[in-house]
Motif scaffolding. Sequence first.
Motif, PDB file in Angstrom:
ATOM      1  N   PRO A 121       0.805  -1.226   0.000  1.00  0.00           N
ATOM      2  CA  PRO A 121       0.000   0.000   0.000  1.00  0.00           C
ATOM      3  C   PRO A 121       0.839   1.279   0.000  1.00  0.00           C
ATOM      4  O   PRO A 121       0.395   2.308  -0.488  1.00  0.00           O
ATOM      5  CB  PRO A 121      -0.801  -0.097   1.298  1.00  0.00           C
ATOM      6  N   ASN A 122       2.036   1.205   0.514  1.00  0.00           N
ATOM      7  CA  ASN A 122       2.910   2.381   0.583  1.00  0.00           C
ATOM      8  C   ASN A 122       3.346   2.862  -0.803  1.00  0.00           C
ATOM      9  O   ASN A 122       3.707   4.011  -0.970  1.00  0.00           O
ATOM     10  CB  ASN A 122       4.139   2.060   1.442  1.00  0.00           C
ATOM     11  N   VAL A 123       3.306   1.986  -1.786  1.00  0.00           N
ATOM     12  CA  VAL A 123       3.790   2.339  -3.124  1.00  0.00           C
ATOM     13  C   VAL A 123       2.699   2.338  -4.190  1.00  0.00           C
ATOM     14  O   VAL A 123       2.978   2.507  -5.360  1.00  0.00           O
ATOM     15  CB  VAL A 123       4.945   1.412  -3.564  1.00  0.00           C
ATOM     16  N   VAL A 124       1.455   2.148  -3.781  1.00  0.00           N
ATOM     17  CA  VAL A 124       0.367   2.089  -4.748  1.00  0.00           C
ATOM     18  C   VAL A 124       0.038   3.481  -5.281  1.00  0.00           C
ATOM     19  O   VAL A 124      -0.146   4.420  -4.520  1.00  0.00           O
ATOM     20  CB  VAL A 124      -0.896   1.470  -4.107  1.00  0.00           C
ATOM     21  N   ASN A 125       0.004   3.584  -6.589  1.00  0.00           N
ATOM     22  CA  ASN A 125      -0.493   4.800  -7.239  1.00  0.00           C
ATOM     23  C   ASN A 125      -0.955   4.426  -8.647  1.00  0.00           C
ATOM     24  O   ASN A 125      -0.856   3.274  -9.050  1.00  0.00           O
ATOM     25  CB  ASN A 125       0.565   5.919  -7.252  1.00  0.00           C
ATOM     26  N   ASP A 126      -1.443   5.389  -9.366  1.00  0.00           N
ATOM     27  CA  ASP A 126      -2.007   5.120 -10.691  1.00  0.00           C
ATOM     28  C   ASP A 126      -1.002   4.524 -11.673  1.00  0.00           C
ATOM     29  O   ASP A 126      -1.363   3.775 -12.556  1.00  0.00           O
ATOM     30  CB  ASP A 126      -2.587   6.398 -11.294  1.00  0.00           C
ATOM     31  N   GLU A 127       0.264   4.860 -11.517  1.00  0.00           N
ATOM     32  CA  GLU A 127       1.262   4.389 -12.471  1.00  0.00           C
ATOM     33  C   GLU A 127       1.735   2.963 -12.198  1.00  0.00           C
ATOM     34  O   GLU A 127       2.060   2.226 -13.114  1.00  0.00           O
ATOM     35  CB  GLU A 127       2.492   5.307 -12.464  1.00  0.00           C
ATOM     36  N   ASN A 128       1.806   2.556 -10.939  1.00  0.00           N
ATOM     37  CA  ASN A 128       2.445   1.273 -10.659  1.00  0.00           C
ATOM     38  C   ASN A 128       1.501   0.147 -10.245  1.00  0.00           C
ATOM     39  O   ASN A 128       1.954  -0.943  -9.943  1.00  0.00           O
ATOM     40  CB  ASN A 128       3.559   1.438  -9.621  1.00  0.00           C
ATOM     41  N   LEU A 129       0.235   0.372 -10.220  1.00  0.00           N
ATOM     42  CA  LEU A 129      -0.692  -0.729  -9.945  1.00  0.00           C
ATOM     43  C   LEU A 129      -1.746  -0.766 -11.048  1.00  0.00           C
ATOM     44  O   LEU A 129      -2.869  -0.333 -10.884  1.00  0.00           O
ATOM     45  CB  LEU A 129      -1.362  -0.596  -8.579  1.00  0.00           C
ATOM     46  N   GLN A 130      -1.330  -1.251 -12.180  1.00  0.00           N
ATOM     47  CA  GLN A 130      -2.238  -1.379 -13.315  1.00  0.00           C
ATOM     48  C   GLN A 130      -2.575  -2.838 -13.595  1.00  0.00           C
ATOM     49  O   GLN A 130      -3.418  -3.123 -14.416  1.00  0.00           O
ATOM     50  CB  GLN A 130      -1.610  -0.757 -14.564  1.00  0.00           C
ATOM     51  N   ASP A 131      -1.893  -3.745 -12.893  1.00  0.00           N
ATOM     52  CA  ASP A 131      -2.049  -5.152 -13.236  1.00  0.00           C
ATOM     53  C   ASP A 131      -2.468  -6.023 -12.061  1.00  0.00           C
ATOM     54  O   ASP A 131      -2.179  -7.208 -12.017  1.00  0.00           O
ATOM     55  CB  ASP A 131      -0.766  -5.679 -13.859  1.00  0.00           C
ATOM     56  N   ALA A 132      -3.178  -5.437 -11.080  1.00  0.00           N
ATOM     57  CA  ALA A 132      -3.671  -6.217  -9.953  1.00  0.00           C
ATOM     58  C   ALA A 132      -4.735  -5.426  -9.196  1.00  0.00           C
ATOM     59  O   ALA A 132      -4.849  -4.217  -9.336  1.00  0.00           O
ATOM     60  CB  ALA A 132      -2.531  -6.571  -9.007  1.00  0.00           C
ATOM     61  N   ILE A 133      -5.487  -6.159  -8.396  1.00  0.00           N
ATOM     62  CA  ILE A 133      -6.434  -5.565  -7.453  1.00  0.00           C
ATOM     63  C   ILE A 133      -5.823  -5.774  -6.080  1.00  0.00           C
ATOM     64  O   ILE A 133      -5.411  -6.884  -5.745  1.00  0.00           O
ATOM     65  CB  ILE A 133      -7.795  -6.279  -7.542  1.00  0.00           C
ATOM     66  N   LEU A 134      -5.717  -4.718  -5.294  1.00  0.00           N
ATOM     67  CA  LEU A 134      -5.087  -4.797  -3.973  1.00  0.00           C
ATOM     68  C   LEU A 134      -6.145  -4.607  -2.896  1.00  0.00           C
ATOM     69  O   LEU A 134      -6.756  -3.546  -2.789  1.00  0.00           O
ATOM     70  CB  LEU A 134      -3.992  -3.743  -3.841  1.00  0.00           C
ATOM     71  N   LEU A 135      -6.366  -5.640  -2.089  1.00  0.00           N
ATOM     72  CA  LEU A 135      -7.338  -5.636  -1.002  1.00  0.00           C
ATOM     73  C   LEU A 135      -6.594  -5.572   0.322  1.00  0.00           C
ATOM     74  O   LEU A 135      -5.704  -6.376   0.575  1.00  0.00           O
ATOM     75  CB  LEU A 135      -8.196  -6.900  -1.073  1.00  0.00           C
ATOM     76  N   MET A 136      -6.969  -4.589   1.164  1.00  0.00           N
ATOM     77  CA  MET A 136      -6.272  -4.389   2.436  1.00  0.00           C
ATOM     78  C   MET A 136      -7.272  -4.282   3.581  1.00  0.00           C
ATOM     79  O   MET A 136      -7.752  -3.203   3.914  1.00  0.00           O
ATOM     80  CB  MET A 136      -5.446  -3.108   2.366  1.00  0.00           C
ATOM     81  N   PRO A 137      -7.622  -5.409   4.209  1.00  0.00           N
ATOM     82  CA  PRO A 137      -8.498  -5.342   5.376  1.00  0.00           C
ATOM     83  C   PRO A 137      -7.724  -4.824   6.589  1.00  0.00           C
ATOM     84  O   PRO A 137      -6.498  -4.924   6.634  1.00  0.00           O
ATOM     85  CB  PRO A 137      -8.934  -6.792   5.578  1.00  0.00           C
TER      86      PRO A 137
END
Length: 127
Positions: free
Chosen positions: A56-72
């Motif tokens: 989550p610390n590095v998630v942004n529009d440019e680097n998360l285009q190929d996955a869904i990230l779920l953080m409970p």
Amino acid sequence: MNRKCVLAVENEFGLNYEVFYPADYAGLPLLVYLHGAGERGRGGNELDKVTIWGFPNVVNDENLQDAILLMPQCPPESFWAARAESLKKFIDTMAEEFAVDKNAGEKENEISTKEKIRVKRIRKIKI
């Protein structure tokens, strides 16, 4: 990149969570990030704790285009091992919300005609 924040009072699992997903998530893997004890909380402003470390610390529009990230977010009075059954049900429910096809992936590169997430590509990662 889309971001959805949900508080525990809004779901049957009693979990606060955030999920990041691209506009076109068809066939993408679902990453489930389980934080450490220091990020437990009661939602609201405390939900931001889950974005401090790891993926989550590095998630942004440019680097998360190929996955869904779920953080409970685990409640402060609990821990993940104590919530294993409800956590599994929560992940299954989220997989349904994102239209995961439980039969997809039986053939190595099969994706249903409804363009669902490949179940065999779902991974749980701990940092």
